[in-house]
Design a protein around this motif. Structure first.
Motif, short mmCIF file in Angstrom:
data_model
loop_
_atom_site.label_atom_id
_atom_site.label_comp_id
_atom_site.label_asym_id
_atom_site.label_seq_id
_atom_site.Cartn_x
_atom_site.Cartn_y
_atom_site.Cartn_z
N LEU A 119 2.53 13.51 0.38
CA LEU A 119 1.95 12.29 -0.21
C LEU A 119 0.89 11.81 0.77
N LEU A 120 -0.36 12.11 0.47
CA LEU A 120 -1.43 11.89 1.45
C LEU A 120 -1.52 10.44 1.91
N ASN A 121 -1.40 9.50 0.96
CA ASN A 121 -1.58 8.11 1.34
C ASN A 121 -0.52 7.63 2.33
N SER A 122 0.65 8.27 2.34
CA SER A 122 1.72 7.83 3.24
C SER A 122 1.41 8.15 4.70
N TRP A 123 0.44 9.02 4.93
CA TRP A 123 0.07 9.38 6.30
C TRP A 123 -1.00 8.48 6.89
N LEU A 155 -9.73 3.14 4.71
CA LEU A 155 -10.92 2.31 4.54
C LEU A 155 -10.50 0.88 4.21
N ALA A 156 -11.13 -0.09 4.87
CA ALA A 156 -10.78 -1.50 4.66
C ALA A 156 -11.00 -1.91 3.20
N ILE A 157 -10.19 -2.83 2.73
CA ILE A 157 -10.29 -3.30 1.34
C ILE A 157 -11.67 -3.91 1.06
N HIS A 158 -12.31 -4.46 2.08
CA HIS A 158 -13.63 -5.05 1.90
C HIS A 158 -14.68 -4.01 1.52
N LEU A 159 -14.42 -2.75 1.91
CA LEU A 159 -15.37 -1.67 1.62
C LEU A 159 -14.93 -0.81 0.44
N ASP A 160 -13.77 -1.12 -0.12
CA ASP A 160 -13.26 -0.41 -1.31
C ASP A 160 -12.43 -1.38 -2.12
N ARG A 161 -13.12 -2.21 -2.88
CA ARG A 161 -12.43 -3.28 -3.63
C ARG A 161 -11.51 -2.74 -4.71
N GLU A 162 -11.63 -1.46 -5.05
CA GLU A 162 -10.80 -0.86 -6.10
C GLU A 162 -9.60 -0.09 -5.53
N ALA A 163 -9.39 -0.18 -4.23
CA ALA A 163 -8.35 0.64 -3.62
C ALA A 163 -6.97 0.36 -4.21
N ASN A 164 -6.67 -0.89 -4.50
CA ASN A 164 -5.36 -1.23 -5.04
C ASN A 164 -5.21 -0.88 -6.51
#
Length: 429
Positions: A119-123, A155-164
């Motif tokens: 699970l890539l995001n878990s790393w 990447l910070a949420i400020h630079l990827d507003r769609e991350a969530n």
């Protein structure tokens, strides 16, 4: 029954000593030798002298990141069947590439390749170490581990507003960890690994190095009943088989075998994987040492059993629709008996009956796992072992949440139940 507190405490130490498959095999070997097992070399003739009195012969061999150990009772012959507990030492993650130090935009990074199906995001945003084996120019193999050294920054949420709303990671661009800044004067990754292994960097001729999460295992939750750690898939089974082999009073009519393979997360097709020759090599040589003819060997295997122990899935409370509606194993409900109509697991009616008998003898609960028809079923070493050797095999395991995460979750009671049931297996129940 096993003391749960002592079991989990030592299991945590075993996990921390096993950041790679090579370390796991070495730690199993260290504990076996401390308990009086003799290590054999595959390139040597295997002397199997007649045991004195009623003392069994206890031996093991390590092949790369795999280990096979056995306990031969006094009076065993070439017809004596085997009781095999199969597991695997590797876990999904990242492997260091050749020329593993790169630089980009002021940062120093490690160049890594995805290993298996993590699970890539878990790393992300975890302190990672590099661990594995180094081979020197003279052919010597040494273990290496750096301690906390790497981090894959998100990447910070400020630079990827769609991350969530849906994080998607490119396996090449977004998974290269940082370990420093350009011009800061740190040594190369190989230099750090060489220092940790006690060798000169110029002597390194090859390496198999993987990343591992450095966070310590932890008990938590109501009654401290939950246990979280990296690599529970499948160190839960490796450790359970080791404890069982060391504490079980071996059956007089069978040979107990621990078989912890490498490369299961890649499909097991390697010289140290379950689809390779390792187990067949060992069983054949044991039989030969006991005077088995070719016919004796096949008769022995026909009467043998293999328990393939790997991790399974507990029902996820936030995603209940991903599980079978009628078979819903829960954390704390016992070990899993894993079934699949398409032979992704090797369990059949006889295997189901065996595991239930063993659980009854151990006083341990059992649950059934079957996949939802719309969700593809994973597989294990079980079908591979049954296919290669014709040994009857049953697939079992401990229910987890977050399987293939950098940090997985199980219930303390289930881990203990697996060890108790495997102990009954080795004892001949």
């Amino acid at each position: 029954m096993t003391d749960a507190d002592a079991y989990i405490e030592d299991f945590a130490r075993f996990i921390q000593a096993s950041p790679s498959s090579y370390h796991a095999a070495a730690e199993v070997g260290r504990r076996l030798e401390a308990a009086g097992f003799d290590r054999l070399n595959e390139a040597d003739a295997w002397a199997m002298p007649k045991p004195k009195g009623r003392k069994p012969r206890r031996q093991f061999v390590i092949r790369d990141g795999a280990v096979v150990a056995w306990n031969i009772p006094a009076g065993a012959s070439g017809l004596t069947p085997f009781r095999i507990l199969g597991s695997h030492t590797d876990s999904p993650g990242f492997k260091l590439k050749p020329n593993g130090s790169i630089s980009a935009h002021g940062w120093r990074q490690a160049s890594v390749e995805v290993y298996g199906g993590p699970l890539l995001n878990s790393w992300l945003d975890r302190e990672l170490e590099l661990a594995g084996r180094i081979v020197t120019r003279d052919g010597r193999e040494v273990l290496a581990r750096t301690g906390p050294y790497l981090r894959i920054p998100q990447l910070a949420i400020h630079l990827d507003r769609e991350a969530n709303d849906g994080l998607k990671l490119d396996r090449q661009q977004h998974t290269q960890p940082i370990f420093g800044t350009v011009g800061a004067g740190e040594g190369s990754i190989l230099a750090v690994l060489a220092d940790s292994a006690g060798v000169r960097v110029d002597d390194i001729a090859g390496f198999d190095i993987l990343a591992a999460d450095t966070a310590a295992p932890a008990r938590f939750g109501a009654g401290r009943s939950l246990f979280a750690a990296g690599r529970l898939d499948n160190l839960t089974s490796v450790y359970a088989s080791l404890v069982a082999l060391l504490q079980a009073k071996p059956a007089a009519d069978s040979i107990s075998v621990l078989a912890a393979f490498d490369h299961e997360e890649l499909g097991s097709s390697s010289r140290s994987g379950a689809n390779g020759p390792l187990l067949e090599d060992v069983l054949t040589r044991i039989g030969s040492g006991l005077g088995a003819s070719s016919d004796d060997r096949h008769r022995s295997w026909a009467a043998s059993w293999c328990v393939s122990a790997d991790a399974g899935h507990a029902v996820h409370p936030n995603y209940p629709d991903r599980h079978d509606p009628a078979n819903r194993p829960v954390a704390g409900g016992g070990t899993l008996l894993k079934l699949n109509a398409n032979q992704r697991y090797a369990s059949d009616a006889h295997g189901s009956a065996l595991w239930q008998r063993l659980a009854d003898a151990a006083g341990a609960p059992v649950q059934v796992f079957v996949s939802n028809n719309t969700v593809p079923c994973g597989s294990t070493i079980g079908p591979l072992t049954a296919t290669r050797l014709g040994i009857r095999t049953v697939d079992v395991g401990v229910p987890l949440l977050s399987m293939h995460s950098a940090r997985e979750l199980c219930h303390v009671d289930d881990a203990v139940a697996l060890a108790d049931t495997v102990t009954a297996f080795y004892a001949g129940s």
